[in-house]
Enzyme design. Structure first.
Site, mmCIF file in Angstrom:
data_model
loop_
_atom_site.group_PDB
_atom_site.id
_atom_site.type_symbol
_atom_site.label_atom_id
_atom_site.label_comp_id
_atom_site.label_asym_id
_atom_site.label_seq_id
_atom_site.Cartn_x
_atom_site.Cartn_y
_atom_site.Cartn_z
ATOM 1 C CG HIS A 1 69.505 14.605 68.745
ATOM 2 N ND1 HIS A 1 69.870 16.117 67.958
ATOM 3 C CD2 HIS A 1 68.214 14.219 68.101
ATOM 4 C CE1 HIS A 1 68.662 16.107 67.468
ATOM 5 N NE2 HIS A 1 67.791 15.157 67.286
ATOM 6 C CG ASP B 1 68.738 18.848 70.439
ATOM 7 O OD1 ASP B 1 69.709 18.402 70.317
ATOM 8 O OD2 ASP B 1 68.594 19.806 69.477
#
Length: 427
Positions: free
Chosen positions: A270, A243
């Site tokens: 991310h 993430d």
């Protein structure tokens, strides 16, 4: 061996952290706890916690190898003021796979439901000062291991919650609440079940030379998340995860401010994110000398009108990217839903000497409306390969790919994630 040199991080004119941050120096030992197992499994929590509780402030508890025995396993641990946990080279501290040890009393840890938050973190630092986690060893959350008595791993529970539109009950790896002057140095964090390092109302946090290494498909395994925190420095670190590599957040507990993200390398994840909670306000952030290779997003600010707020005085400088799907991603309508009244307002954002070697899918630069446009200054920002641009409600000073611009030289900067052998060789 842990380095002992103390080097100034950055001049006050550059860094947004108001502290003078130097390379950490490990404190003297209060005790050395030898490993009693070669593999994860036995419960070492009682003796680790007892050693932490009796350690004199200003000192460190070492978890050390003993012959071929290099594994410690524990349920939740609580750090104390002034005490540093040092995990020596070759040693791994594993989080237990027994969900009952982490349960908050509702018998929901290791399940999915409508509430979530059913598990205690693995390591907690709450209301303390001058503590830390250091060492050339590692902490492994065992997110990919099957939970005791269940057919699923922690990560599989997270994916099932996503599919069923429910919430996961899994433990964070390290949680800092109302802590002061917390230091992480050279430690490797692996396989967290959820966030690796989450902060709430922290004043003074340093992560220097750490590694975070978790698979790209492990859901909600953010690397480091400063939330409603100030005077934060993350430096000389390598992060690949499932993430956000770093996500600066600010919810109802107040602003996040005076944050320096310096000399770091991101891989899967991310990207370098602000949001999506920004209603507390995010300000005075410097991101400098950052390489991102294979992240989904690059420089990312994300929020919406249910959790938005003021984001200002943000500087991105000297950034290289490659194989990033959205190199520049500034969005005021992240995760669309019913309209709200917490409006995102992004002002005083600067990008200087930013170069993406690949175009990705597109570049998104989006303000909220005519009254609250994105106000962004672009100086030597180059995205190779004629990227598609989506620009709405934006007042730009400068442009992407100005005529004649070649971009900063990123050819020798994008290096592989360092393995243990390479790390030792640099000492």
């Amino acid at each position: 061996m842990l380095g002992a040199a103390a080097l100034a991080l950055c001049g006050a004119a550059q860094a947004q952290d108001t502290r003078t941050v130097r390379e950490p120096v490990p404190p003297p030992a209060c005790a050395v706890l030898p490993a009693e197992s070669a593999l994860p499994g036995r419960d070492d929590a009682p003796r680790i916690q007892a050693a932490i509780d009796t350690c004199t402030p200003g000192h460190a508890l070492h978890l050390a190898p003993e012959g071929d025995k290099r594994a410690f396993t524990a349920g939740p641990l609580t750090l104390r003021s002034g005490v540093t946990l040092v995990i020596d080279a070759g040693v791994t501290l594993f989080a237990s796979t027994n969900a009952a040890l982490f349960d908050r009393g509702r018998n929901t840890c290791g399940t999915v439901d409508d509430a979530g938050s059913g598990c205690r973190p693995f390591i907690t630092a709450e209301g303390i000062g001058g503590a830390g986690i250091m060492g050339d060893g590692g902490i492994d959350g065992q997110g990919g291991q099957r939970i005791d008595g269940k057919s699923e791993t922690w990560w599989q529970i997270a994916r099932r919650a996503q599919k069923e539109n429910l919430r996961q009950n899994v433990p964070r790896l390290i949680q800092l609440d109302r802590a002061r002057e917390f230091t992480m140095y050279r430690i490797t964090l692996r396989n967290a079940a959820n966030f690796h390092v989450a902060m709430n109302r922290v004043d003074g946090f340093t992560a220097w030379g750490i590694r975070i290494d978790t698979p790209r498909d492990a859901r909600n395994t953010d690397g480091i998340d400063p939330g409603s925190s100030r005077n934060v420095t993350i430096a000389h670190s390598h992060i690949r995860t499932g993430d956000d590599n770093v996500a600066i957040k600010a919810g109802h507990n107040g602003p996040s401010e005076n944050i320096s993200i310096l000399h770091n390398r991101f891989y899967s994840g991310h990207g370098m994110s602000i949001g999506s909670e920004t209603d507390g306000g995010v300000r005075k952030v410097l991101v400098e000398d950052l390489d991102m290779d294979g992240t989904t997003s690059g420089l990312r600010i994300k929020s919406n009108d249910r959790r938005g707020g003021e984001v200002k005085d943000i500087v991105y400088r000297d950034v290289c990217m490659r194989n990033v799907q959205w190199p520049l991603y500034i969005d005021t309508n992240y995760a669309p839903g019913p309209p709200g009244e917490l409006i995102p307002d992004y002002a005083g954002v600067r990008m200087e000497h930013v170069h993406s070697l690949t175009p990705g899918r597109n570049v998104i630069l989006q303000g909220y409306d005519d009254k609250r446009p994105l106000r962004l200054t672009l100086d030597d920002v180059v995205v190779d390969g004629s990227p598609a641009l989506k620009i709405d409600f934006a007042r730009l000073a400068g442009r992407i790919n100005p005529p004649g611009a070649a971009g900063i030289d990123c050819g020798k900067r994008l290096l592989p994630f360092p393995d243990d052998a390479a790390r030792v060789a640099r000492q």
